[in-house]
Scaffold this motif. Sequence first.
Motif, PDB file in Angstrom:
ATOM      1  N   ALA A   1       0.829  -1.207   0.000  1.00 42.08           N
ATOM      2  CA  ALA A   1       0.000   0.000   0.000  1.00 42.08           C
ATOM      3  C   ALA A   1       0.864   1.257   0.000  1.00 42.08           C
ATOM      4  O   ALA A   1       0.584   2.226  -0.726  1.00 42.08           O
ATOM      5  N   LEU A   2       1.920   1.256   0.802  1.00 39.50           N
ATOM      6  CA  LEU A   2       2.828   2.400   0.862  1.00 39.50           C
ATOM      7  C   LEU A   2       3.494   2.643  -0.487  1.00 39.50           C
ATOM      8  O   LEU A   2       3.526   3.774  -0.993  1.00 39.50           O
ATOM      9  N   LEU A   3       4.023   1.583  -1.104  1.00 41.59           N
ATOM     10  CA  LEU A   3       4.690   1.737  -2.396  1.00 41.59           C
ATOM     11  C   LEU A   3       3.707   2.162  -3.480  1.00 41.59           C
ATOM     12  O   LEU A   3       4.044   2.955  -4.366  1.00 41.59           O
ATOM     13  N   ALA A   4       2.479   1.643  -3.422  1.00 36.07           N
ATOM     14  CA  ALA A   4       1.476   2.047  -4.401  1.00 36.07           C
ATOM     15  C   ALA A   4       1.147   3.527  -4.259  1.00 36.07           C
ATOM     16  O   ALA A   4       1.001   4.247  -5.257  1.00 36.07           O
ATOM     17  N   ALA A   5       1.049   3.995  -3.015  1.00 39.08           N
ATOM     18  CA  ALA A   5       0.756   5.414  -2.779  1.00 39.08           C
ATOM     19  C   ALA A   5       1.880   6.311  -3.280  1.00 39.08           C
ATOM     20  O   ALA A   5       1.643   7.451  -3.691  1.00 39.08           O
ATOM     21  N   LYS A   6       3.100   5.811  -3.251  1.00 40.08           N
ATOM     22  CA  LYS A   6       4.247   6.577  -3.726  1.00 40.08           C
ATOM     23  C   LYS A   6       4.555   6.287  -5.199  1.00 40.08           C
ATOM     24  O   LYS A   6       5.576   6.736  -5.719  1.00 40.08           O
ATOM     25  N   ASP A   7       3.697   5.497  -5.844  1.00 37.77           N
ATOM     26  CA  ASP A   7       3.845   5.162  -7.256  1.00 37.77           C
ATOM     27  C   ASP A   7       5.185   4.474  -7.541  1.00 37.77           C
ATOM     28  O   ASP A   7       5.813   4.701  -8.571  1.00 37.77           O
ATOM     29  N   SER A   8       5.626   3.631  -6.597  1.00 39.76           N
ATOM     30  CA  SER A   8       6.887   2.917  -6.797  1.00 39.76           C
ATOM     31  C   SER A   8       6.735   1.401  -6.633  1.00 39.76           C
ATOM     32  O   SER A   8       7.724   0.686  -6.512  1.00 39.76           O
ATOM     33  N   LEU A   9       5.491   0.910  -6.632  1.00 35.70           N
ATOM     34  CA  LEU A   9       5.266  -0.528  -6.548  1.00 35.70           C
ATOM     35  C   LEU A   9       5.554  -1.150  -7.910  1.00 35.70           C
ATOM     36  O   LEU A   9       4.931  -0.787  -8.909  1.00 35.70           O
ATOM     37  N   PRO A  10       6.501  -2.081  -7.991  1.00 34.90           N
ATOM     38  CA  PRO A  10       6.859  -2.654  -9.301  1.00 34.90           C
ATOM     39  C   PRO A  10       5.692  -3.400  -9.941  1.00 34.90           C
ATOM     40  O   PRO A  10       4.887  -4.039  -9.250  1.00 34.90           O
ATOM     41  N   VAL A  11       5.613  -3.315 -11.249  1.00 40.83           N
ATOM     42  CA  VAL A  11       4.597  -4.066 -11.979  1.00 40.83           C
ATOM     43  C   VAL A  11       5.040  -5.520 -12.089  1.00 40.83           C
ATOM     44  O   VAL A  11       6.232  -5.833 -11.998  1.00 40.83           O
ATOM     45  N   ALA A  12       4.081  -6.421 -12.261  1.00 41.04           N
ATOM     46  CA  ALA A  12       4.379  -7.829 -12.525  1.00 41.04           C
ATOM     47  C   ALA A  12       4.482  -8.011 -14.039  1.00 41.04           C
ATOM     48  O   ALA A  12       3.712  -7.424 -14.802  1.00 41.04           O
ATOM     49  N   ILE A  13       5.454  -8.802 -14.470  1.00 36.67           N
ATOM     50  CA  ILE A  13       5.704  -9.015 -15.894  1.00 36.67           C
ATOM     51  C   ILE A  13       5.226 -10.417 -16.282  1.00 36.67           C
ATOM     52  O   ILE A  13       5.541 -11.392 -15.594  1.00 36.67           O
ATOM     53  N   TYR A  14       4.465 -10.508 -17.368  1.00 35.35           N
ATOM     54  CA  TYR A  14       4.036 -11.827 -17.821  1.00 35.35           C
ATOM     55  C   TYR A  14       4.349 -12.025 -19.298  1.00 35.35           C
ATOM     56  O   TYR A  14       4.486 -11.071 -20.062  1.00 35.35           O
ATOM     57  N   HIS A  15       4.484 -13.295 -19.649  1.00 27.81           N
ATOM     58  CA  HIS A  15       4.863 -13.671 -21.008  1.00 27.81           C
ATOM     59  C   HIS A  15       4.014 -14.852 -21.461  1.00 27.81           C
ATOM     60  O   HIS A  15       3.901 -15.854 -20.749  1.00 27.81           O
ATOM     61  N   GLU A  16       3.387 -14.727 -22.602  1.00 26.69           N
ATOM     62  CA  GLU A  16       2.587 -15.807 -23.166  1.00 26.69           C
ATOM     63  C   GLU A  16       3.476 -16.777 -23.932  1.00 26.69           C
ATOM     64  O   GLU A  16       4.351 -16.371 -24.689  1.00 26.69           O
ATOM     65  N   ASP A  17       3.225 -18.058 -23.714  1.00 21.91           N
ATOM     66  CA  ASP A  17       3.924 -19.106 -24.457  1.00 21.91           C
ATOM     67  C   ASP A  17       2.887 -20.137 -24.890  1.00 21.91           C
ATOM     68  O   ASP A  17       2.712 -21.176 -24.252  1.00 21.91           O
ATOM     69  N   GLY A  18       2.175 -19.797 -25.934  1.00 22.89           N
ATOM     70  CA  GLY A  18       1.100 -20.662 -26.385  1.00 22.89           C
ATOM     71  C   GLY A  18       0.002 -20.746 -25.344  1.00 22.89           C
ATOM     72  O   GLY A  18      -0.558 -19.724 -24.935  1.00 22.89           O
ATOM     73  N   PRO A  19      -0.326 -21.942 -24.829  1.00 20.07           N
ATOM     74  CA  PRO A  19      -1.436 -22.099 -23.884  1.00 20.07           C
ATOM     75  C   PRO A  19      -1.072 -21.806 -22.434  1.00 20.07           C
ATOM     76  O   PRO A  19      -1.905 -21.995 -21.545  1.00 20.07           O
ATOM     77  N   ILE A  20       0.158 -21.367 -22.167  1.00 18.20           N
ATOM     78  CA  ILE A  20       0.550 -21.054 -20.788  1.00 18.20           C
ATOM     79  C   ILE A  20       1.068 -19.623 -20.703  1.00 18.20           C
ATOM     80  O   ILE A  20       1.389 -18.991 -21.716  1.00 18.20           O
ATOM     81  N   VAL A  21       1.141 -19.132 -19.474  1.00 20.22           N
ATOM     82  CA  VAL A  21       1.690 -17.799 -19.200  1.00 20.22           C
ATOM     83  C   VAL A  21       2.691 -17.931 -18.060  1.00 20.22           C
ATOM     84  O   VAL A  21       2.404 -18.582 -17.044  1.00 20.22           O
ATOM     85  N   THR A  22       3.868 -17.347 -18.226  1.00 18.42           N
ATOM     86  CA  THR A  22       4.828 -17.271 -17.128  1.00 18.42           C
ATOM     87  C   THR A  22       4.728 -15.880 -16.501  1.00 18.42           C
ATOM     88  O   THR A  22       4.641 -14.875 -17.209  1.00 18.42           O
ATOM     89  N   LEU A  23       4.715 -15.841 -15.187  1.00 19.41           N
ATOM     90  CA  LEU A  23       4.546 -14.595 -14.442  1.00 19.41           C
ATOM     91  C   LEU A  23       5.754 -14.356 -13.563  1.00 19.41           C
ATOM     92  O   LEU A  23       6.181 -15.255 -12.835  1.00 19.41           O
ATOM     93  N   ALA A  24       6.309 -13.151 -13.622  1.00 16.67           N
ATOM     94  CA  ALA A  24       7.425 -12.758 -12.767  1.00 16.67           C
ATOM     95  C   ALA A  24       6.948 -11.633 -11.844  1.00 16.67           C
ATOM     96  O   ALA A  24       6.676 -10.519 -12.307  1.00 16.67           O
ATOM     97  N   LEU A  25       6.816 -11.951 -10.561  1.00 18.07           N
ATOM     98  CA  LEU A  25       6.491 -10.932  -9.567  1.00 18.07           C
ATOM     99  C   LEU A  25       7.783 -10.236  -9.165  1.00 18.07           C
ATOM    100  O   LEU A  25       8.759 -10.898  -8.802  1.00 18.07           O
ATOM    101  N   ARG A  26       7.786  -8.921  -9.195  1.00 18.00           N
ATOM    102  CA  ARG A  26       8.992  -8.189  -8.812  1.00 18.00           C
ATOM    103  C   ARG A  26       8.882  -7.605  -7.406  1.00 18.00           C
ATOM    104  O   ARG A  26       9.819  -6.977  -6.919  1.00 18.00           O
ATOM    105  N   TYR A  27       7.732  -7.818  -6.780  1.00 17.80           N
ATOM    106  CA  TYR A  27       7.538  -7.480  -5.367  1.00 17.80           C
ATOM    107  C   TYR A  27       6.422  -8.388  -4.864  1.00 17.80           C
ATOM    108  O   TYR A  27       5.357  -8.459  -5.471  1.00 17.80           O
ATOM    109  N   LEU A  28       6.683  -9.108  -3.773  1.00 16.64           N
ATOM    110  CA  LEU A  28       5.705 -10.082  -3.307  1.00 16.64           C
ATOM    111  C   LEU A  28       4.443  -9.402  -2.785  1.00 16.64           C
ATOM    112  O   LEU A  28       4.508  -8.403  -2.063  1.00 16.64           O
TER     113      LEU A  28
END
Length: 334
Positions: A256-283
Amino acid sequence: MTLQNNLIPIIAKAYRIERGTTEPVEQWRMRVIYSMLGQMAYASLWDVEENEQPVSVVHFKSRMKKLIESYCDIFNDLHKSFGYNYENLLEEIYTIQLNGGTLYHTSYRLAPNQYSCASAEQILFTRGMAPGEKRFVSGQGTYLLSQEKQSMNSPQRMFQLPEKTLIETWEHLMRTAKWSLFHQNESVEFLRLEPPFKYGYWQRQKEEDHEVSLIRMGINENRFYYLYKEKEGKSFVSQLPTWMTDGHRYRRVSNALLAAKDSLPVAIYHEDGPIVTLALRYLMPAEELDFIKLYSWPTSCIELPHDFNRIFAKDVFYAVKTALEPIGYQFVKE
């Protein structure tokens, strides 16, 4: 040899676990067995004893252990994916199902949750289904395609996701904070407020030019968390209740604090056919992370937990994404 060649594809087809376009066959096979272990352990909840006592945690885990040992006998190279010590894997699957609401746990006994379902996008999230009922599996979570059945329930309600957005959570903390004078000491750690976060979430030095921050004091399980600010050369704190910070629950506040300061990292995802890999950069906080882990696979089953990098069935990922975005999390396609 025919059994060995067909066993994994048969399970994968039944659970709708498709292989990614560029995914190594070893990883796909690992995902199929990971889901199968959880589903067979879940089915063991119906192994009610003659005294009608629910099954034990030991029984639940031993079902998985016998299965993984049998599969390693059939597939000689499976140890590359699962290692030789399965205890962490069994504990991980048990914990994911427990935290995801699949199981009831009381006095070392387990029972299945009551049936419930929730719709999002084209997916019907389910739990509490009997072992013989048709369902698909992503990670440890079960689902149906929503064309087959609809639900008025929402994932937010079913998985106890927060009603407030991250920004609303932070605003509430600011309104209810009760500040008192604070004298710093050497045990204080400050939340890291700017990336890169790969160096850890906490640091000894405070960052400048931030009106309010988060600090903690103590060690291991005896840590206390405070909102922190400086004014006119003095330091002030507002202690957070332990129910909000025990374990890793402080992440509700840090996100919540990082979101309020606009510094919460985005999660990156990648499509590979029928699956998606997700990389969380902040838990994420516990409830959101439990939801993600229930419906996804780890990228490895040897060194667990693997919370930052997950694999989803593609349509399940987009349903999960739809449920989490209103809270304030951002997902960016790679």
